[in-house]
Write a protein that holds these residues in place. Structure first.
Motif: not given
Length: 424
Positions: A343-369
């Motif tokens: 497995m090879t993954c690209v990981l990103k980091a942002t400031l912990a105080s910054a909110p998540s956005d469309a480019l920095h998120k962790s989404c799973s699918f279970a009858n919807g995202w």
């Protein structure tokens, strides 16, 4: 006791002889022999023979005379001993301490009234390897030149140039720049011995306010200072146990098992960060471009495996800002020559105080995202394309982002052995 035995024998003999004598008289009355003298003579003869035998000898030596062995000379003492089990030498304690990266003082800035001056040592990482000027930029602006008589590169630019970001606080105006180094391979080789770095530099200017009725005349007081720093971020992937308490000691799984993976960022001399898994690809060999390949996390943090294969793969709810965990149902490549998966993954980091956005998120699918942090709105683009304008939020650090690659493998996935009942 001997006399008694003799008398008993004598009586027996007398009776026996009398019987014989009577028989002899009945058969032949002409032959008359004096009984008393003959019997008495025989009896005394037998008694003397019986007394001559030492019956105690039979009791003492029933098998006759025993031959007694005499010890002939000294006997060699026994020198055999039980074998001694060798002691296993104990392992010597090794005084080992993992050397942590040290932040070198290789970057210095000076803020003027309308310009910024940045100096960068070519030995950026203090490891003896000189960086190439072509790989260093200040917000996209190239290196101006080399300080004469030294191995120091410098930039000289306007505060409003080089993609600077202006932030205004209650008391200050802050200009933020991104000093980026992208390593280049050595000439004629595909390798490099330097890591990339993104260094945030800022110029602060105090802000004065006037609430009188007179005209406002802004006055800028230069804040001249020298700052040094290097952002050292270490991204990693680890296999975890079922309860997520420890790193898993084995890399073997069976089809149907759940693979627990923890992605993390190690922060050295840095503000708190939040880590995201931007993308992940699985291959049979360490080469990320090899075929076959399976992209199971894509589109800036959308775990698509559950939607594509109806598996149970998902991101776990976030418990720490610098870690993100996900579960991947074990699989094998169809017709693959090896049970190993890399497995090879690209990981990103942002400031912990910054909110998540469309480019920095962790989404799973279970009858919807669904988002791991509960902000499901940022997952709305997982079914389309999360582009550069997909809701990127400005961070307090001027929108700077950090990213890196992390690998994991080999992960060995095997089939369960099937047996048919009743067949031997």
């Amino acid at each position: 006791m001997g006399l008694l035995q003799c008398l008993l024998v004598l009586v027996v003999l007398v009776v026996f002889d009398l019987k014989n004598a009577i028989g002899s008289l009945s058969s032949s009355q002409t032959s008359r022999v004096p009984v008393s003298s003959q019997v008495l003579g025989n009896t005394l003869q037998k008694a003397s023979l019986f007394q001559s035998l030492d019956y105690r000898g039979f009791a003492q030596e029933p098998l006759g005379l025993q031959e007694k062995q005499v010890l002939q000379g000294p006997v060699k003492p026994l020198d055999w001993r039980f074998p001694i089990v060798p002691e296993v030498p104990s392992e010597m304690a090794v005084d080992f301490h993992l050397r942590q990266p040290v932040t070198p003082s290789s970057v210095a800035i000076q803020c003027g009234e309308n310009r910024i001056h940045v100096e960068v040592q070519q030995d950026l990482f203090s490891n003896g390897e000189l960086i190439q000027p072509s790989g260093l930029t200040l917000g996209g602006c190239p290196v101006v030149g080399l300080v004469p008589g030294s191995k120091v590169l410098f930039f000289e630019n306007e505060l409003q140039d080089c993609n600077s970001v202006l932030m205004m606080t209650k008391d200050e105006l802050v200009y933020t720049f991104a000093l980026t180094y992208t390593p280049e391979a050595f000439a004629g080789t595909p390798i490099t011995r330097a890591g990339g770095a993104v260094i945030g530099v800022q110029c602060h200017y105090q802000r004065f306010q006037n609430v009188s009725s007179s005209a406002l005349k802004p006055t800028w007081v230069p804040y001249a200072s020298t700052e040094a720093g290097e952002e050292v971020l270490v991204f990693s992937l680890k296999l975890m146990t079922d309860d997520w308490s420890y790193e898993r000691p084995s890399n073997s799984y069976f089809l149907g098992d759940v693979i627990n993976v923890e992605a993390s960022v190690k922060v050295y001399n840095h503000v708190p960060l939040r880590v995201f898994v931007d993308s992940c690809v699985a291959t049979q060999v360490p080469d990320v471009n090899a075929l076959p390949r399976y992209l199971f996390i894509e589109n800036h943090g959308c775990l698509v495996d559950a939607k594509v294969t109806a598996s149970s793969s998902r991101f776990m709810p976030r418990s720490q800002e610098d870690k993100i965990r996900f579960q991947l149902e074990a699989f094998m490549f169809q017709g693959g020559s090896s049970p190993s998966i890399y497995m090879t993954c690209v990981l990103k980091a942002t400031l912990a105080s910054a909110p998540s956005d469309a480019l920095h998120k962790s989404c799973s699918f279970a009858n919807g995202w669904l988002a791991a942090d509960g902000n499901n709105q940022v997952c709305g683009c997982c079914d389309s394309t999360c582009g550069p304008d997909g809701g990127t939020a400005a961070s307090p650090f001027g929108g700077l982002r950090w990213e890196g690659k992390a690998s994991l493998g080999p992960v060995v996935v095997q089939e369960h052995k099937k047996t048919l009942a009743g067949l031997q």
